[in-house]
Design a protein around this motif. Structure first.
Motif, mmCIF file in Angstrom:
data_model
loop_
_atom_site.group_PDB
_atom_site.id
_atom_site.type_symbol
_atom_site.label_atom_id
_atom_site.label_comp_id
_atom_site.label_asym_id
_atom_site.label_seq_id
_atom_site.Cartn_x
_atom_site.Cartn_y
_atom_site.Cartn_z
ATOM 1 N N MET A 250 0.846 -1.175 0.000
ATOM 2 C CA MET A 250 0.000 0.000 0.000
ATOM 3 C C MET A 250 0.891 1.237 0.000
ATOM 4 S SD MET A 250 -3.110 1.180 2.529
ATOM 5 C CE MET A 250 -4.142 -0.170 2.014
ATOM 6 N N PHE A 251 0.384 2.304 -0.635
ATOM 7 C CA PHE A 251 1.137 3.538 -0.773
ATOM 8 C C PHE A 251 0.321 4.717 -0.247
ATOM 9 C CE2 PHE A 251 3.007 0.672 -3.736
ATOM 10 C CZ PHE A 251 4.347 1.009 -3.754
ATOM 11 N N THR A 252 1.046 5.736 0.209
ATOM 12 C CA THR A 252 0.407 6.997 0.564
ATOM 13 C C THR A 252 0.944 8.083 -0.361
ATOM 14 O OG1 THR A 252 2.086 7.581 2.212
ATOM 15 C CG2 THR A 252 0.125 6.393 2.996
ATOM 16 N N VAL A 253 0.063 8.993 -0.707
ATOM 17 C CA VAL A 253 0.452 10.177 -1.457
ATOM 18 C C VAL A 253 0.053 11.353 -0.577
ATOM 19 C CG1 VAL A 253 0.168 11.509 -3.560
ATOM 20 C CG2 VAL A 253 0.064 9.002 -3.651
ATOM 21 N N THR A 254 1.051 12.114 -0.141
ATOM 22 C CA THR A 254 0.812 13.211 0.785
ATOM 23 C C THR A 254 1.128 14.536 0.119
ATOM 24 O OG1 THR A 254 1.449 11.785 2.625
ATOM 25 C CG2 THR A 254 1.347 14.153 3.064
ATOM 26 N N ASN A 255 0.152 15.424 0.130
ATOM 27 C CA ASN A 255 0.366 16.794 -0.325
ATOM 28 C C ASN A 255 0.584 17.630 0.927
ATOM 29 O OD1 ASN A 255 0.525 19.140 -1.750
ATOM 30 N ND2 ASN A 255 -1.509 18.996 -2.657
ATOM 31 N N ARG A 256 1.816 18.083 1.126
ATOM 32 C CA ARG A 256 2.178 18.890 2.286
ATOM 33 C C ARG A 256 2.088 20.360 1.880
ATOM 34 N NH1 ARG A 256 7.433 15.375 4.273
ATOM 35 N NH2 ARG A 256 6.238 13.520 4.848
ATOM 36 N N GLY B 96 -8.480 0.770 -6.116
ATOM 37 C CA GLY B 96 -7.241 0.939 -5.385
ATOM 38 C C GLY B 96 -7.251 2.062 -4.373
ATOM 39 N N PHE B 97 -8.241 2.936 -4.436
ATOM 40 C CA PHE B 97 -8.329 4.031 -3.474
ATOM 41 C C PHE B 97 -8.908 3.506 -2.170
ATOM 42 C CE2 PHE B 97 -11.004 7.185 -1.355
ATOM 43 C CZ PHE B 97 -10.040 8.110 -1.009
ATOM 44 N N ASN B 98 -8.305 3.922 -1.049
ATOM 45 C CA ASN B 98 -8.777 3.495 0.264
ATOM 46 C C ASN B 98 -9.384 4.628 1.076
ATOM 47 O OD1 ASN B 98 -7.868 0.522 0.753
ATOM 48 N ND2 ASN B 98 -6.212 1.517 -0.361
ATOM 49 N N LYS B 99 -8.652 5.748 1.206
ATOM 50 C CA LYS B 99 -9.175 6.867 1.989
ATOM 51 C C LYS B 99 -8.303 8.092 1.795
ATOM 52 C CE LYS B 99 -6.734 5.831 6.325
ATOM 53 N NZ LYS B 99 -6.887 5.695 7.773
ATOM 54 N N VAL B 100 -8.827 9.232 2.257
ATOM 55 C CA VAL B 100 -8.074 10.485 2.336
ATOM 56 C C VAL B 100 -8.174 10.976 3.769
ATOM 57 C CG1 VAL B 100 -8.002 12.930 1.695
ATOM 58 C CG2 VAL B 100 -8.407 11.227 -0.054
ATOM 59 N N ASP C 152 -0.201 27.924 8.771
ATOM 60 C CA ASP C 152 -0.781 26.620 9.095
ATOM 61 C C ASP C 152 -0.142 25.591 8.171
ATOM 62 O OD1 ASP C 152 -2.481 27.869 10.897
ATOM 63 O OD2 ASP C 152 -4.263 27.703 9.613
ATOM 64 N N GLU C 153 -0.036 24.378 8.637
ATOM 65 C CA GLU C 153 0.484 23.294 7.817
ATOM 66 C C GLU C 153 -0.621 22.264 7.601
ATOM 67 O OE1 GLU C 153 5.015 23.670 9.570
ATOM 68 O OE2 GLU C 153 3.915 21.811 9.900
ATOM 69 N N MET C 154 -0.790 21.855 6.358
ATOM 70 C CA MET C 154 -1.793 20.849 6.016
ATOM 71 C C MET C 154 -1.086 19.640 5.422
ATOM 72 S SD MET C 154 -4.650 23.247 4.194
ATOM 73 C CE MET C 154 -5.905 21.949 4.266
ATOM 74 N N ASN C 155 -1.544 18.462 5.799
ATOM 75 C CA ASN C 155 -1.105 17.213 5.184
ATOM 76 C C ASN C 155 -2.341 16.503 4.682
ATOM 77 O OD1 ASN C 155 1.811 17.078 5.562
ATOM 78 N ND2 ASN C 155 1.342 17.050 7.736
ATOM 79 N N ILE C 156 -2.471 16.397 3.368
ATOM 80 C CA ILE C 156 -3.588 15.695 2.760
ATOM 81 C C ILE C 156 -3.018 14.369 2.260
ATOM 82 C CG2 ILE C 156 -5.337 15.698 0.967
ATOM 83 C CD1 ILE C 156 -3.813 18.942 2.173
ATOM 84 N N MET C 157 -3.382 13.291 2.931
ATOM 85 C CA MET C 157 -2.791 11.991 2.659
ATOM 86 C C MET C 157 -3.843 11.040 2.078
ATOM 87 S SD MET C 157 -0.758 9.434 5.270
ATOM 88 C CE MET C 157 0.469 10.678 5.609
ATOM 89 N N SER C 158 -3.563 10.553 0.875
ATOM 90 C CA SER C 158 -4.447 9.549 0.274
ATOM 91 C C SER C 158 -3.741 8.201 0.293
ATOM 92 C CB SER C 158 -4.856 9.941 -1.151
ATOM 93 O OG SER C 158 -3.733 10.056 -1.996
ATOM 94 N N LEU D 13 0.788 2.060 -6.856
ATOM 95 C CA LEU D 13 1.130 3.328 -7.509
ATOM 96 C C LEU D 13 0.465 3.451 -8.867
ATOM 97 C CD1 LEU D 13 4.908 3.911 -6.698
ATOM 98 C CD2 LEU D 13 2.914 5.123 -5.819
ATOM 99 N N GLU D 14 0.298 2.332 -9.553
ATOM 100 C CA GLU D 14 -0.355 2.357 -10.861
ATOM 101 C C GLU D 14 -1.792 2.861 -10.750
ATOM 102 O OE1 GLU D 14 3.104 -0.167 -10.834
ATOM 103 O OE2 GLU D 14 1.301 -0.353 -9.625
ATOM 104 N N GLN D 15 -2.492 2.445 -9.710
ATOM 105 C CA GLN D 15 -3.875 2.904 -9.515
ATOM 106 C C GLN D 15 -3.905 4.399 -9.194
ATOM 107 O OE1 GLN D 15 -4.559 -0.216 -6.653
ATOM 108 N NE2 GLN D 15 -6.092 -1.172 -7.984
ATOM 109 N N PHE D 16 -2.963 4.874 -8.388
ATOM 110 C CA PHE D 16 -2.878 6.309 -8.129
ATOM 111 C C PHE D 16 -2.588 7.067 -9.420
ATOM 112 C CE2 PHE D 16 0.145 9.818 -7.632
ATOM 113 C CZ PHE D 16 -0.725 10.768 -7.120
ATOM 114 N N GLU D 17 -1.627 6.582 -10.201
ATOM 115 C CA GLU D 17 -1.273 7.265 -11.450
ATOM 116 C C GLU D 17 -2.441 7.301 -12.430
ATOM 117 O OE1 GLU D 17 1.271 9.102 -12.224
ATOM 118 O OE2 GLU D 17 2.376 8.705 -10.389
ATOM 119 N N SER D 18 -3.239 6.244 -12.467
ATOM 120 C CA SER D 18 -4.435 6.237 -13.320
ATOM 121 C C SER D 18 -5.392 7.351 -12.917
ATOM 122 C CB SER D 18 -5.149 4.885 -13.254
ATOM 123 O OG SER D 18 -4.368 3.890 -13.848
ATOM 124 N N TRP D 19 -5.564 7.517 -11.617
ATOM 125 C CA TRP D 19 -6.432 8.602 -11.133
ATOM 126 C C TRP D 19 -5.806 9.962 -11.430
ATOM 127 C CZ3 TRP D 19 -5.553 12.104 -7.000
ATOM 128 C CH2 TRP D 19 -6.637 12.949 -6.749
#
Length: 104
Positions: A1-7, A33-37, A49-55, A60-66
């Protein structure tokens, strides 16, 4: 499983105002392939303020498709409301593989 974090660093007081926008669109729920945000806001710094948006994604292939999808483009093309000046100071995207979990 992978996380993609927008900091994202935003102007002071904008973290909690912006947080709902990151979960407003439900289109992600339809992607394989998506689980949660998770949207985390840290207000401890005095000047921003600092935000971390983690999906969370199965692959990774499923994330890249999205990421190259029309759904992604639609979500990220929204115009900012208000004065038009962005509260975003900086952002960085970090992709990580989950190497261990301890959960209750």
């Amino acid at each position: 499983m992978f996380t993609v974090t927008n900091r994202i660093c935003v102007k002071k007081g904008f973290g909690h105002k912006m947080a709902p926008a990151f979960i407003a669109s439900k289109s992600l729920l339809n992607w394989d392939g998506f689980n949660k945000v998770e949207v985390n806001v840290c207000t401890q710094p005095e000047d921003h303020d600092e935000m971390n948006i983690m999906s969370y994604w199965d692959t990774l292939e499923q994330f890249e498709s999205w990421r190259i999808s029309d759904d992604f483009k639609a979500i990220h093309s929204r115009q900012a409301s208000g004065s038009g000046e962005s509260p975003v100071i900086s952002n960085r995207v970090v992709i990580s593989e989950i190497a261990g979990v301890l959960a209750k």
